[in-house]
Design an enzyme around this catalytic site. Sequence first.
Site, mmCIF file in Angstrom:
data_model
loop_
_atom_site.group_PDB
_atom_site.id
_atom_site.type_symbol
_atom_site.label_atom_id
_atom_site.label_comp_id
_atom_site.label_asym_id
_atom_site.label_seq_id
_atom_site.Cartn_x
_atom_site.Cartn_y
_atom_site.Cartn_z
ATOM 1 N N LYS A 73 9.724 0.943 -13.675
ATOM 2 C CA LYS A 73 10.450 1.907 -14.521
ATOM 3 C C LYS A 73 11.038 1.241 -15.755
ATOM 4 O O LYS A 73 11.459 1.929 -16.683
ATOM 5 C CB LYS A 73 11.593 2.534 -13.725
ATOM 6 C CG LYS A 73 11.156 3.546 -12.699
ATOM 7 C CD LYS A 73 12.369 4.306 -12.236
ATOM 8 C CE LYS A 73 12.109 5.058 -10.963
ATOM 9 N NZ LYS A 73 13.360 5.560 -10.387
ATOM 10 N N ASP A 109 -2.035 -1.207 -17.586
ATOM 11 C CA ASP A 109 -2.005 -0.652 -18.946
ATOM 12 C C ASP A 109 -0.579 -0.366 -19.433
ATOM 13 O O ASP A 109 -0.294 -0.545 -20.622
ATOM 14 C CB ASP A 109 -2.921 0.574 -19.076
ATOM 15 C CG ASP A 109 -2.567 1.683 -18.120
ATOM 16 O OD1 ASP A 109 -1.732 1.449 -17.232
ATOM 17 O OD2 ASP A 109 -3.119 2.786 -18.263
ATOM 18 N N ASP A 133 -6.605 -0.734 -9.082
ATOM 19 C CA ASP A 133 -7.424 0.419 -9.485
ATOM 20 C C ASP A 133 -8.679 0.025 -10.269
ATOM 21 O O ASP A 133 -9.590 0.832 -10.409
ATOM 22 C CB ASP A 133 -6.596 1.379 -10.347
ATOM 23 C CG ASP A 133 -5.312 1.796 -9.664
ATOM 24 O OD1 ASP A 133 -5.301 1.838 -8.418
ATOM 25 O OD2 ASP A 133 -4.312 2.062 -10.360
ATOM 26 N N ARG A 168 -15.761 13.861 15.110
ATOM 27 C CA ARG A 168 -14.883 14.507 14.136
ATOM 28 C C ARG A 168 -15.327 14.244 12.707
ATOM 29 O O ARG A 168 -16.097 13.327 12.440
ATOM 30 C CB ARG A 168 -13.456 13.933 14.265
ATOM 31 C CG ARG A 168 -12.713 14.435 15.462
ATOM 32 C CD ARG A 168 -11.412 13.693 15.627
ATOM 33 N NE ARG A 168 -10.574 14.367 16.612
ATOM 34 C CZ ARG A 168 -9.562 13.804 17.238
ATOM 35 N NH1 ARG A 168 -9.242 12.557 16.989
ATOM 36 N NH2 ARG A 168 -8.855 14.494 18.105
ATOM 37 N N MET A 175 -6.290 4.912 -2.832
ATOM 38 C CA MET A 175 -5.595 4.940 -4.132
ATOM 39 C C MET A 175 -6.625 4.831 -5.258
ATOM 40 O O MET A 175 -7.824 4.949 -5.017
ATOM 41 C CB MET A 175 -4.587 3.798 -4.204
ATOM 42 C CG MET A 175 -3.312 4.062 -3.434
ATOM 43 S SD MET A 175 -2.121 2.740 -3.731
ATOM 44 C CE MET A 175 -0.627 3.517 -3.130
ATOM 45 N N ARG A 177 -5.686 6.025 -8.748
ATOM 46 C CA ARG A 177 -5.270 6.896 -9.858
ATOM 47 C C ARG A 177 -6.418 7.766 -10.363
ATOM 48 O O ARG A 177 -7.102 8.387 -9.574
ATOM 49 C CB ARG A 177 -4.669 6.077 -11.001
ATOM 50 C CG ARG A 177 -3.388 5.385 -10.638
ATOM 51 C CD ARG A 177 -2.567 5.084 -11.848
ATOM 52 N NE ARG A 177 -3.315 4.319 -12.837
ATOM 53 C CZ ARG A 177 -2.836 3.978 -14.004
ATOM 54 N NH1 ARG A 177 -1.610 4.309 -14.352
ATOM 55 N NH2 ARG A 177 -3.556 3.284 -14.854
ATOM 56 N N GLU A 227 -7.724 9.236 -4.586
ATOM 57 C CA GLU A 227 -6.553 10.123 -4.733
ATOM 58 C C GLU A 227 -6.642 11.031 -5.969
ATOM 59 O O GLU A 227 -5.995 12.071 -6.027
ATOM 60 C CB GLU A 227 -5.265 9.302 -4.784
ATOM 61 C CG GLU A 227 -5.181 8.363 -5.989
ATOM 62 C CD GLU A 227 -3.918 7.515 -6.014
ATOM 63 O OE1 GLU A 227 -3.056 7.660 -5.140
ATOM 64 O OE2 GLU A 227 -3.812 6.688 -6.948
ATOM 65 N N ARG A 280 -2.276 -2.431 -1.313
ATOM 66 C CA ARG A 280 -1.698 -3.349 -2.306
ATOM 67 C C ARG A 280 -1.032 -4.561 -1.681
ATOM 68 O O ARG A 280 -0.604 -5.463 -2.399
ATOM 69 C CB ARG A 280 -0.645 -2.595 -3.138
ATOM 70 C CG ARG A 280 -1.240 -1.660 -4.109
ATOM 71 C CD ARG A 280 -0.420 -1.403 -5.342
ATOM 72 N NE ARG A 280 0.989 -1.483 -5.282
ATOM 73 C CZ ARG A 280 1.825 -0.535 -5.744
ATOM 74 N NH1 ARG A 280 1.320 0.585 -6.244
ATOM 75 N NH2 ARG A 280 3.109 -0.705 -5.733
HETATM 76 O O1 F6P Z 1 -1.810 1.563 -9.975
HETATM 77 C C1 F6P Z 1 -1.709 1.083 -8.687
HETATM 78 C C2 F6P Z 1 -1.317 2.183 -7.725
HETATM 79 O O2 F6P Z 1 -1.288 1.648 -6.418
HETATM 80 C C3 F6P Z 1 -2.206 3.429 -7.780
HETATM 81 O O3 F6P Z 1 -3.440 3.261 -7.122
HETATM 82 C C4 F6P Z 1 -1.304 4.448 -7.158
HETATM 83 O O4 F6P Z 1 -1.624 5.739 -7.616
HETATM 84 C C5 F6P Z 1 0.054 4.051 -7.675
HETATM 85 O O5 F6P Z 1 -0.037 2.677 -8.038
HETATM 86 C C6 F6P Z 1 1.158 4.220 -6.660
HETATM 87 O O6 F6P Z 1 2.356 3.947 -7.292
HETATM 88 P P1 F6P Z 1 3.728 3.735 -6.521
HETATM 89 O O7 F6P Z 1 3.705 2.337 -5.942
HETATM 90 O O8 F6P Z 1 4.762 3.887 -7.576
HETATM 91 O O9 F6P Z 1 3.798 4.767 -5.444
#
Ligand code: F6P
Length: 369
Positions: A73, A109, A133, A168, A175, A177, A227, A280
């Site tokens: 932030k 970015d 990402d 199933r 993730m 983005r 996502e 992550r």
């Molecule tokens: O950009 C990395 C990332 O893990 C994305 O894949 C995901 O949408 C976002 O960050 C999640 O962000 P946060 O950790 O703020 O929930």
Amino acid sequence: MKIGIMTGGGDCPGLNAVIRAVAKSLMLQCDAEVIGFERGFLGMIEKKYRRLEYKDVSGILTAGGTILGTHNKANPFEYFGANGADVSEQVLANYEELDLDGVVAIGGDGTMTIAHRLEQQGIRFVGVPKTIDNDLMHTDRTFGFDTAVSIATDAVDRLQTTGQSHERVMILETMGRYAGWIALHAGMAGAADIILIPEIPFEIDEVARVCRERDQRQRFTIIVVGEGAKPRGGEQVVRETIADSPDPIRLGGIGNFLREGLKDRVDSEVRTTVLGHVQRGGTPTAFDRILSTNFGIYAASLVARGTFGEMVALKDGKLTSIALEKVANQTRYVPVNSLMVRAASAVGTSFGRSDLEIDLAQPGDELSI
Ligand code: F6P
């Protein structure tokens, strides 16, 4: 020479490997003094930093997270700690007081965009591209992606055995983005039956048709959905909006949306797993350790040559750099006709579209792995 290092935005496996490579090579090759700003741009705003000694950056190659902390932030141009005011002058004053020759900013970015703006005020930056990402423009790879893909692939493998036992439809939400790199790569590595990515909006009826067809034969279906995927003509699913963040939208929820859509269209039970931040965390893969180390060494060499205002990049197998201003505010999407998409289609993977016409591989096709 005195250089600062900071890690900005979301964390990612390999950050410590870059910190280690930048700091060690600057210390050993240039006799530089290195300081680490704590919690990304927050450290540059509040002048929170510590001097990094050789021992501080030893033994961290394999560690997940970042020893410096990060913040997604802290934006000096809209600082939440000053009611959204521009405190970039303060950042410049801190930089000058510390008598720095430049800062290595490791980030995505958002971090590159802020670094570019601060450059224009007189702070010298070298950028290093990070993000699981893999969606940064002008580099064929970001570190952290390979680790995220390995984790997601492991999840697909595990979902396959339980999905098969219970007959199933198993959905894995990854993730990534607005780009589908993680879903595409993990889907291919895990032999998913259906891969849904933002670049190819899906038809729910076609997804259901493939599941029903598999019901007749294999009796289970694996779907990997990024996502950012969305139905044709529909919207992306937003998990939450984070006020004050330079990147306020958090995607998430498409896995459950898809489950709701499929429930009444297929006979099997449907289950969703949202992989989330597991992608992550933890130690980077060997590939990411190597990439991070090379990115870090290259960043140090740009610093040593006095080449600032650039981000390290990997292009066609070569290390290079690109002006920060060219990287800012852009997204690298999966090309719909890329070899990865065509290869997956060629072995029968569905992208949830009834009208996708895909050619087989051609000589000279670029393989972005
Ligand atoms: O950009 C990395 C990332 O893990 C994305 O894949 C995901 O949408 C976002 O960050 C999640 O962000 P946060 O950790 O703020 O929930």
